[in-house]
Scaffold this motif. Structure first.
Motif, PDB file in Angstrom:
ATOM      1  N   LEU A 165      -8.929  -4.943  -2.262  1.00 24.12           N
ATOM      2  CA  LEU A 165      -8.384  -3.626  -1.955  1.00 24.12           C
ATOM      3  C   LEU A 165      -8.591  -3.335  -0.471  1.00 24.12           C
ATOM      4  O   LEU A 165      -9.396  -3.990   0.201  1.00 24.12           O
ATOM      5  CB  LEU A 165      -9.055  -2.552  -2.806  1.00 24.12           C
ATOM      6  CG  LEU A 165      -8.937  -2.703  -4.324  1.00 24.12           C
ATOM      7  CD1 LEU A 165      -9.772  -1.640  -5.027  1.00 24.12           C
ATOM      8  CD2 LEU A 165      -7.485  -2.616  -4.761  1.00 24.12           C
ATOM      9  N   SER A 166      -7.877  -2.334   0.036  1.00 24.52           N
ATOM     10  CA  SER A 166      -8.015  -1.977   1.443  1.00 24.52           C
ATOM     11  C   SER A 166      -7.812  -0.483   1.642  1.00 24.52           C
ATOM     12  O   SER A 166      -7.134   0.189   0.854  1.00 24.52           O
ATOM     13  CB  SER A 166      -7.006  -2.754   2.300  1.00 24.52           C
ATOM     14  OG  SER A 166      -5.684  -2.347   1.995  1.00 24.52           O
ATOM     15  N   ILE A 167      -8.425   0.037   2.720  1.00 26.00           N
ATOM     16  CA  ILE A 167      -8.231   1.409   3.177  1.00 26.00           C
ATOM     17  C   ILE A 167      -7.893   1.325   4.658  1.00 26.00           C
ATOM     18  O   ILE A 167      -8.572   0.612   5.406  1.00 26.00           O
ATOM     19  CB  ILE A 167      -9.494   2.265   2.962  1.00 26.00           C
ATOM     20  CG1 ILE A 167      -9.890   2.293   1.491  1.00 26.00           C
ATOM     21  CG2 ILE A 167      -9.280   3.683   3.487  1.00 26.00           C
ATOM     22  CD1 ILE A 167     -11.213   2.992   1.233  1.00 26.00           C
ATOM     23  N   SER A 168      -6.867   2.048   5.086  1.00 23.17           N
ATOM     24  CA  SER A 168      -6.441   1.851   6.472  1.00 23.17           C
ATOM     25  C   SER A 168      -5.775   3.088   7.076  1.00 23.17           C
ATOM     26  O   SER A 168      -4.806   3.602   6.522  1.00 23.17           O
ATOM     27  CB  SER A 168      -5.454   0.685   6.547  1.00 23.17           C
ATOM     28  OG  SER A 168      -4.344   0.919   5.710  1.00 23.17           O
ATOM     29  N   GLY A 204       0.803  -1.209   0.000  1.00 24.14           N
ATOM     30  CA  GLY A 204       0.000   0.000   0.000  1.00 24.14           C
ATOM     31  C   GLY A 204       0.836   1.260   0.000  1.00 24.14           C
ATOM     32  O   GLY A 204       2.051   1.243   0.229  1.00 24.14           O
ATOM     33  N   GLN A 252      -3.583  -2.985  -1.909  1.00 21.56           N
ATOM     34  CA  GLN A 252      -4.148  -4.136  -2.587  1.00 21.56           C
ATOM     35  C   GLN A 252      -3.738  -5.416  -1.875  1.00 21.56           C
ATOM     36  O   GLN A 252      -2.750  -5.447  -1.135  1.00 21.56           O
ATOM     37  CB  GLN A 252      -3.692  -4.189  -4.045  1.00 21.56           C
ATOM     38  CG  GLN A 252      -2.196  -4.378  -4.219  1.00 21.56           C
ATOM     39  CD  GLN A 252      -1.774  -4.528  -5.662  1.00 21.56           C
ATOM     40  OE1 GLN A 252      -2.604  -4.676  -6.546  1.00 21.56           O
ATOM     41  NE2 GLN A 252      -0.477  -4.501  -5.912  1.00 21.56           N
ATOM     42  N   LYS A 302      -7.678  -2.054   9.355  1.00 17.08           N
ATOM     43  CA  LYS A 302      -7.916  -1.990   7.916  1.00 17.08           C
ATOM     44  C   LYS A 302      -9.367  -2.326   7.580  1.00 17.08           C
ATOM     45  O   LYS A 302      -9.949  -3.253   8.150  1.00 17.08           O
ATOM     46  CB  LYS A 302      -7.007  -2.968   7.168  1.00 17.08           C
ATOM     47  CG  LYS A 302      -5.565  -2.538   7.074  1.00 17.08           C
ATOM     48  CD  LYS A 302      -4.787  -3.441   6.122  1.00 17.08           C
ATOM     49  CE  LYS A 302      -3.355  -2.955   5.945  1.00 17.08           C
ATOM     50  NZ  LYS A 302      -2.636  -3.767   4.946  1.00 17.08           N
ATOM     51  N   ASN A 324       1.025   4.986   1.816  1.00 17.33           N
ATOM     52  CA  ASN A 324       0.607   5.694   3.026  1.00 17.33           C
ATOM     53  C   ASN A 324       0.911   7.182   2.893  1.00 17.33           C
ATOM     54  O   ASN A 324       1.995   7.569   2.470  1.00 17.33           O
ATOM     55  CB  ASN A 324       1.352   5.136   4.246  1.00 17.33           C
ATOM     56  CG  ASN A 324       1.196   3.644   4.375  1.00 17.33           C
ATOM     57  OD1 ASN A 324       0.093   3.116   4.292  1.00 17.33           O
ATOM     58  ND2 ASN A 324       2.310   2.943   4.579  1.00 17.33           N
ATOM     59  N   VAL A 360      -3.903   3.324   1.252  1.00 15.67           N
ATOM     60  CA  VAL A 360      -4.730   2.535   0.330  1.00 15.67           C
ATOM     61  C   VAL A 360      -3.833   1.442  -0.227  1.00 15.67           C
ATOM     62  O   VAL A 360      -2.639   1.658  -0.461  1.00 15.67           O
ATOM     63  CB  VAL A 360      -5.315   3.392  -0.806  1.00 15.67           C
ATOM     64  CG1 VAL A 360      -6.329   4.379  -0.273  1.00 15.67           C
ATOM     65  CG2 VAL A 360      -4.223   4.131  -1.567  1.00 15.67           C
TER      66      VAL A 360
END
Length: 202
Positions: free
Chosen positions: A171-174, A33, A192, A160, A35, A190
């Motif tokens: 996908l991820s948002i954290s 990701g 993957q 996350k 940051n 954000v």
């Protein structure tokens, strides 16, 4: 049918059986990701999930920013500008982390989940110091410096919101917080996920 062909068929069958049994309760995947916060950085992780309830993560985080100690009149010069300032001084914070997490699925199809992850990081800080002004032309930098290295440990809080849209990609948002006695990072990322993301349904 010769013996070698029979052996190959048996090996394939055995592999598929073991794989199916493993994926029933386990998931292993790679994630990375970008940051963005008071530093800008990248992270790379290997993740293990047990029964879609518990997670273990081993990873590496690299953060960088403009040096807080940099003199106001510092100039990188034309040479560095042509290199897109690649050789400019930066504050750098690297973390080698081990984290544990608890997972909560947010829908029946298991395509949205929260991974509440917290862990420890071995942290390496490299920051420029001992700035010395020098006479230079338009082409070169107008300061010299050297890096100071410090090692410490960080608490890393990284919940996350994950979207494993398929069993192999998501996908991820954290948000992320990294705390140690010298420096702190606050930001959001954000990313993957690639691999076996979800356990096989019974």
């Amino acid at each position: 049918m010769n013996k070698s062909l029979i052996l190959i068929v048996l090996l394939i069958f055995s592999f598929n059986t073991v794989k199916a049994q493993f994926s029933k309760d386990h998931a292993i995947y790679y994630s990375d990701g970008l940051n963005i916060g008071n530093y800008v950085g990248l992270d790379f992780n290997l993740n293990y999930v047990y029964k879609e309830k518990y997670s273990v993560k081993i990873g590496y985080i690299y953060n960088t920013r403009k040096p807080k100690s940099q003199p106001d009149d510092y100039s990188s010069g034309l040479a560095n500008a042509l290199l897109f300032e690649a050789t400019n001084p930066h504050d750098k914070m690297e973390n080698y982390q081990l984290a544990l997490g608890k997972i909560y699925s947010l829908n029946e199809s298991r395509t949205i989940r929260v991974n509440l992850s917290i862990g420890l990081g071995y942290t390496v800080l490299n920051e420029p110091e001992n700035w010395q002004k020098i006479e230079s032309g338009f082409v070169a930098e107008n300061y010299t410096w050297n890096y100071e290295r410090q090692n410490t440990f960080s608490l890393i809080i990284n919940p996350k919101l994950e979207f494993p849209f398929t069993t192999i990609y998501g996908l991820s948002i954290s948000p992320m917080v990294q705390l140690n006695k010298h420096r702190s990072y606050f930001g959001i990322g954000v990313g993957q996920m690639i691999g076996v993301l979800r356990s096989r349904k019974n």
